[in-house]
Design an enzyme around this catalytic site. Structure first.
Site, PDB file in Angstrom:
ATOM      1  N   SER A   1       0.805  -1.220   0.000  1.00 41.71           N
ATOM      2  CA  SER A   1       0.000   0.000   0.000  1.00 41.71           C
ATOM      3  C   SER A   1       0.842   1.277   0.000  1.00 41.71           C
ATOM      4  CB  SER A   1      -0.940   0.005   1.207  1.00 41.71           C
ATOM      5  OG  SER A   1      -0.204  -0.160   2.395  1.00 41.71           O
TER       6      SER A   1
ATOM      7  N   ASP B   1      -2.940   8.139   8.043  1.00 45.79           N
ATOM      8  CA  ASP B   1      -3.912   7.306   8.769  1.00 45.79           C
ATOM      9  C   ASP B   1      -3.147   6.512   9.824  1.00 45.79           C
ATOM     10  OD1 ASP B   1      -2.647   5.281   7.381  1.00 45.79           O
ATOM     11  OD2 ASP B   1      -4.327   4.850   6.036  1.00 45.79           O
TER      12      ASP B   1
ATOM     13  N   HIS C   1      -0.095   4.682   7.270  1.00 45.72           N
ATOM     14  CA  HIS C   1       0.593   5.218   6.087  1.00 45.72           C
ATOM     15  C   HIS C   1       1.098   6.631   6.314  1.00 45.72           C
ATOM     16  CE1 HIS C   1      -2.268   2.097   4.656  1.00 45.72           C
ATOM     17  NE2 HIS C   1      -1.159   1.687   4.072  1.00 45.72           N
TER      18      HIS C   1
END
Ligand SMILES: *[C@@H]1O[C@H](CO)[C@@H](O)[C@H](O)[C@H]1NC(C)=O
Ligand SMILES: *[C@@H]1O[C@H](CO)[C@@H](O)[C@H](O)[C@H]1NC(C)=O
Ligand SMILES: *[C@@H]1O[C@H](CO)[C@@H](O)[C@H](O)[C@H]1NC(C)=O
Ligand SMILES: *[C@@H]1O[C@H](CO)[C@@H](O)[C@H](O)[C@H]1NC(C)=O
Length: 355
Positions: free
Chosen positions: A40, A319, A322
């Site tokens: 991600s 978040d 990340h």
């Protein structure tokens, strides 16, 4: 008078044109192509159509990105986007999920949120494209390029010149080893054994990438996972800024990655692998607080359509997991031009591009 004005206008036009030409020269990429692999931290939309909870194609993700919420797990650009811009690519590299024949010759982004070195990694989140599958997808793209180009020798030489960025391994801890209730690895292996088997599998995967024509490969180490808001909330820190026990566990993998890069360079002809010390760079840059900018749900991702913090350069994280774009920018700056040989070695990315 009129001729003086005309002369001045002429000079202004020349100055403008010269400036414009400079911009065009800067926009010329350092290398012809750029391919991206990982989880991600680099995903730019490949998960959008997968059945998974690991998606970021909704606001407030992308709030500072020109195209809005694209599936990038941050407010703005990812580390892969920022390195691409430093390399001079005028456009972002497209996700594999939507890349067209016209686009693939400058590169493809195979990154997928939740993906790992290990096949089972991330299955708690749903579907994801593991590194093995990303390599299969790359083999398809290489065949496609050969077909489109119609000259295999030319294509082989061409793909040797690209930069390949690989940023994976975080999920093999966060969505595998550190979840002993869902995965066996935490019960079978001690931290050092786990780092060893991960490195061994990664070595084979990086060799596969080399066999597909990659020569200039940037291998990202793991970031300070114990400093993420999600791990801090889960484990607690006893008043310290980070969960030290987790950083100690992931450091075992990083410490094996640097010698792995040397081994690959010594054993594979013309190989130019390089290691980015993400944790080291994070530790000695200007410190931002280890808190998220957006409101987070129980899974650590942003609450859909919630209002994030107004100053998005004020937190290290966007978040629960990340980094925010500002952290990515600072990492990109030092990965591209190292300030210390410990940042990125044996070559920083600007040097690698010129080799
Ligand atoms: C294929 O590419 C190679 C390397 O660029 C070149 O030397 C060769 O002439 C090309 N072959 C054809 C048929 O165009
Ligand atoms: C982490 O490693 C450091 C350095 O080796 C050590 O001093 C510290 O006690 C370790 N902390 C934990 C919680 O394991
Ligand atoms: C990463 O950088 C830190 C701090 O500069 C250094 O202590 C550490 O040895 C480096 N790690 C590797 C694997 O090079
Ligand atoms: C945003 O936060 C950063 C870091 O704390 C600070 O340097 C900057 O001045 C802030 N910007 C605004 C507009 O408040």
């Amino acid at each position: 008078m009129a001729s003086k004005l005309g002369l001045l206008f002429g000079i202004l036009v020349i100055a403008f044109v010269m400036q414009f030409q400079t911009v065009i020269v800067i926009a010329q990429p350092q290398v012809p192509c750029y391919f991206i692999f990982g989880g991600s931290l680099v995903d730019n939309g490949n998960n959008n159509r997968l059945v998974t909870t690991q998606k970021a194609n909704y606001l407030p993700y992308g709030i500072d990105f020109p195209q809005g919420a694209t599936g990038r797990f941050t407010n703005g650009r990812t580390i892969a986007d920022l390195i691409g811009q430093r390399l001079g690519f005028p456009e972002f590299i497209p996700p594999y999920a939507t890349a067209t024949d016209r686009e693939i010759s400058t590169g493809v982004n195979y990154g997928s949120g939740g993906a790992g070195i290990r096949l089972e990694t991330g299955r708690n989140l749903g579907d994801r494209i593991s590194l093995d599958r990303q390599l299969l997808n790359h083999a398809t793209i290489v065949s496609r390029l050969k077909l489109l180009q119609g000259n295999i020798t030319f294509t082989n030489e061409y793909i040797n010149k690209c930069i390949y960025l690989v940023n994976i391994g975080t999920n093999d801890y966060v969505n595998n080893y550190l979840m002993p209730q869902s995965y066996l690895t935490g019960r079978i292996y001690n931290p050092d054994q786990y780092a060893a088997i991960l490195t061994q599998q990664y070595s084979q995967q990086l060799t596969t990438l080399y066999n597909l024509g990659a020569r200039k490969v940037v291998v990202f180490g793991l970031g300070p996972i114990g400093c993420t808001p999600a791990q801090i909330a889960r484990v607690g820190t006893n008043g310290r800024p980070c969960v030290e026990s987790i950083n100690n566990i992931t450091m075992l993998f990083n410490n094996r990655l640097r010698p792995l890069v040397d081994d690959l360079n010594n054993n594979l002809r013309d190989a130019r692998f390089t290691f980015v010390n993400v944790s080291g760079i994070a530790a000695n840059r200007l410190v931002l607080p280890n808190v998220p900018c957006c409101q987070i749900q129980s899974n650590g991702l942003c609450v859909p359509n919630s209002i994030p913090c107004p100053n998005r350069t004020s937190t290290a994280w966007y978040d629960g997991f990340h980094p925010s774009e500002i952290s990515n920018s600072r990492l990109a700056a030092r990965a591209y031009i190292a300030r210390s040989p410990l940042d990125v070695s044996p070559n920083d990315i600007s040097t690698l591009a010129r080799l």
